[in-house]
Design an enzyme around this catalytic site. Structure first.
Site, PDB file in Angstrom:
ATOM      1  N   CYS A  12       0.992 -12.997  13.131  1.00  0.00           N
ATOM      2  CA  CYS A  12      -0.423 -12.983  13.479  1.00  0.00           C
ATOM      3  C   CYS A  12      -0.806 -11.596  13.976  1.00  0.00           C
ATOM      4  CB  CYS A  12      -0.605 -14.013  14.584  1.00  0.00           C
ATOM      5  SG  CYS A  12      -2.113 -13.824  15.475  1.00  0.00           S
ATOM      6  N   THR A  36      -4.137 -11.111  15.120  1.00  0.00           N
ATOM      7  CA  THR A  36      -5.444 -11.321  15.762  1.00  0.00           C
ATOM      8  C   THR A  36      -5.634 -10.439  16.991  1.00  0.00           C
ATOM      9  OG1 THR A  36      -5.673 -13.544  14.930  1.00  0.00           O
ATOM     10  CG2 THR A  36      -6.848 -13.065  16.955  1.00  0.00           C
TER      11      THR A  36
HETATM   12  P1  5GP Z   1       5.083 -18.694  14.923  1.00  0.00           P
HETATM   13  O1  5GP Z   1       5.829 -19.958  15.210  1.00  0.00           O
HETATM   14  O2  5GP Z   1       5.446 -18.096  13.608  1.00  0.00           O
HETATM   15  O3  5GP Z   1       5.159 -17.722  16.049  1.00  0.00           O
HETATM   16  O4  5GP Z   1       3.539 -19.087  14.860  1.00  0.00           O
HETATM   17  C1  5GP Z   1       3.054 -19.998  13.905  1.00  0.00           C
HETATM   18  C2  5GP Z   1       1.555 -20.109  14.062  1.00  0.00           C
HETATM   19  O5  5GP Z   1       0.906 -18.840  13.833  1.00  0.00           O
HETATM   20  C3  5GP Z   1       0.882 -21.014  13.063  1.00  0.00           C
HETATM   21  O6  5GP Z   1       1.068 -22.371  13.331  1.00  0.00           O
HETATM   22  C4  5GP Z   1      -0.569 -20.570  13.179  1.00  0.00           C
HETATM   23  O7  5GP Z   1      -1.239 -21.159  14.273  1.00  0.00           O
HETATM   24  C5  5GP Z   1      -0.440 -19.095  13.474  1.00  0.00           C
HETATM   25  N1  5GP Z   1      -0.739 -18.289  12.271  1.00  0.00           N
HETATM   26  C6  5GP Z   1      -0.243 -18.450  11.026  1.00  0.00           C
HETATM   27  N2  5GP Z   1      -0.710 -17.518  10.187  1.00  0.00           N
HETATM   28  C7  5GP Z   1      -1.540 -16.750  10.914  1.00  0.00           C
HETATM   29  C8  5GP Z   1      -2.352 -15.631  10.600  1.00  0.00           C
HETATM   30  O8  5GP Z   1      -2.386 -15.105   9.502  1.00  0.00           O
HETATM   31  N3  5GP Z   1      -3.110 -15.137  11.630  1.00  0.00           N
HETATM   32  C9  5GP Z   1      -3.098 -15.690  12.872  1.00  0.00           C
HETATM   33  N4  5GP Z   1      -3.897 -15.181  13.804  1.00  0.00           N
HETATM   34  N5  5GP Z   1      -2.314 -16.728  13.206  1.00  0.00           N
HETATM   35  C10 5GP Z   1      -1.552 -17.254  12.235  1.00  0.00           C
END
Ligand code: 5GP
Length: 354
Positions: A185, A187
């Site tokens: 992400c 953001t």
């Molecule tokens: P991880 O477990 O990989 O740290 O986080 C997974 C979460 O990241 C997902 O469930 C979703 O909420 C968030 N996420 C997935 N793709 C994106 C993206 O392209 N941008 C953002 N801001 N969040 C993402």
């Protein structure tokens, strides 16, 4: 403009304090939880860990293996109706462990109706947007709740208690927590918006539990210890993207780079995802996700065992016989260092790629 001076915490800012325990072994710990959902009025029992609804991890192959271990899978929202129908004929039992995921576009809502008409036994709905603070999102949630009174609805993402309350009162059984913590992400870099995930979970769980709802901590778990901290902070469910990435059950081919094996993993708001699913990045928006090649890690079963084994061990350290007791038995201590990294660079490679 206002500034809040309270320090908000991330997983890396704390450790869990060990406590006297009467447990003899990790095998005495049960990770199963049973929830009765506020709106759906149904009951679910299992281990409350969910594979993220990203197109890499939210696959049918992932759902089959996770269901065998009593875990849940939030399916990728781009799965076609005919693929749902085909999967349902073969694997009907797995549907009770699957979330149908959608955003708030008209097309998404129409597809929900279409899939539910053909595959009515899907137990969970995941209404998922990057920014769960809009009126349009709340209106869509109300509409879905009205249409599906007995489905479990998880909605998000938000990070503050007042919005958790609004979503629960508008029909969510579970509210998904996390803005900006995810492994792919961007953001926080692109927008400057976010909230440290551990504090978000603590504050949002408190708000949800006061109304008889649940929260799902979504994003930012990098290790089994982070998953344990998320549950300790009060999360009822924990969603994992990056930790489940790179496995056989994930979509995409194994890529060979200089003799090492990788799989491509990308954020659902990345340029790669937008080009794949929408043809291009619309000119009014920026990509908010990255693309990475993660080391190939073989079958997800081993990662599941590793995460659940770690969680059982956390419970043993604080004397919690059931996962449910973990947050009640947790005292977090503020730390400035997590672990001794002196030999990390010399680690014998464990990934299947190496
Ligand atoms: P991880 O477990 O990989 O740290 O986080 C997974 C979460 O990241 C997902 O469930 C979703 O909420 C968030 N996420 C997935 N793709 C994106 C993206 O392209 N941008 C953002 N801001 N969040 C993402």
């Amino acid at each position: 403009m206002r500034i809040e001076y309270d320090v908000k915490l991330d997983f890396a800012d704390v450790l869990i304090r060990p406590k006297r325990s009467t447990l003899h072994s990790r095998s005495e710990v049960t990770l199963d939880r049973e929830f009765r959902f506020r709106h759906a009025q149904t009951t679910w029992r299992g281990i409350p860990v969910i594979a993220a609804n990203m197109d890499h991890t939210g696959t049918f192959a992932m759902a089959e293996v996770l269901a065998e271990h009593h875990l849940l899978t939030a399916m990728d929202k781009f799965i076609k109706t005919e693929d749902w129908v085909h999967f349902a004929k073969k694997h009907s039992a797995v549907l009770s462990s699957c979330f149908f995921s959608l955003g708030i576009s008209e097309h998404d809502v129409e597809k929900l109706h279409d899939v539910m008409k053909h595959v009515p036994t899907i137990a969970f709905i995941c209404l998922d947007v990057a920014n769960g603070y809009t009126e349009r999102f709340v209106a869509c949630l109300e509409h879905i709740r009205e249409t599906y009174p007995d489905k479990v609805i998880m909605a998000g993402n938000v990070v503050t208690g007042e919005m958790v309350e609004e979503l629960i009162l508008s029909g969510a059984d579970i509210v998904k927590i996390g803005i900006g913590p995810g492994s792919v992400c961007t953001t926080r870099e692109k927008t400057g918006v976010g909230y440290p995930q551990l504090s978000a979970i603590i504050e949002c769980a408190d708000a949800a539990h006061g109304l008889g709802g649940q929260v799902c901590a979504d994003g930012g778990c990098v290790t089994g210890g982070d998953v344990a901290k998320a549950f300790s902070a009060g999360a009822d469910f924990v969603m994992l993207g990056g930790m489940f990435a790179g496995h056989d059950e994930c979509s995409g081919e194994v890529i060979d780079v200089h003799g090492k094996k990788f799989k491509r993993f990308y954020g659902m708001s990345s340029t790669e995802a937008m080009e794949k699913h929408h043809g291009s990045v619309a000119d009014y928006r920026a990509s908010e996700g990255r693309s990475v090649d993660v080391p190939y890690r073989g079958p997800v079963k081993e990662t599941i065992h590793d995460v659940l084994g770690g969680l059982r061990s956390t419970c043993t350290y604080v004397g919690a016989q059931r996962l449910k007791e973990l947050s009640k038995r947790t005292t977090f201590i503020r730390v400035t260092r997590q672990r001794n990294e002196s030999f990390v660079h010399y680690e014998v490679e464990k990934e299947k790629g190496g």
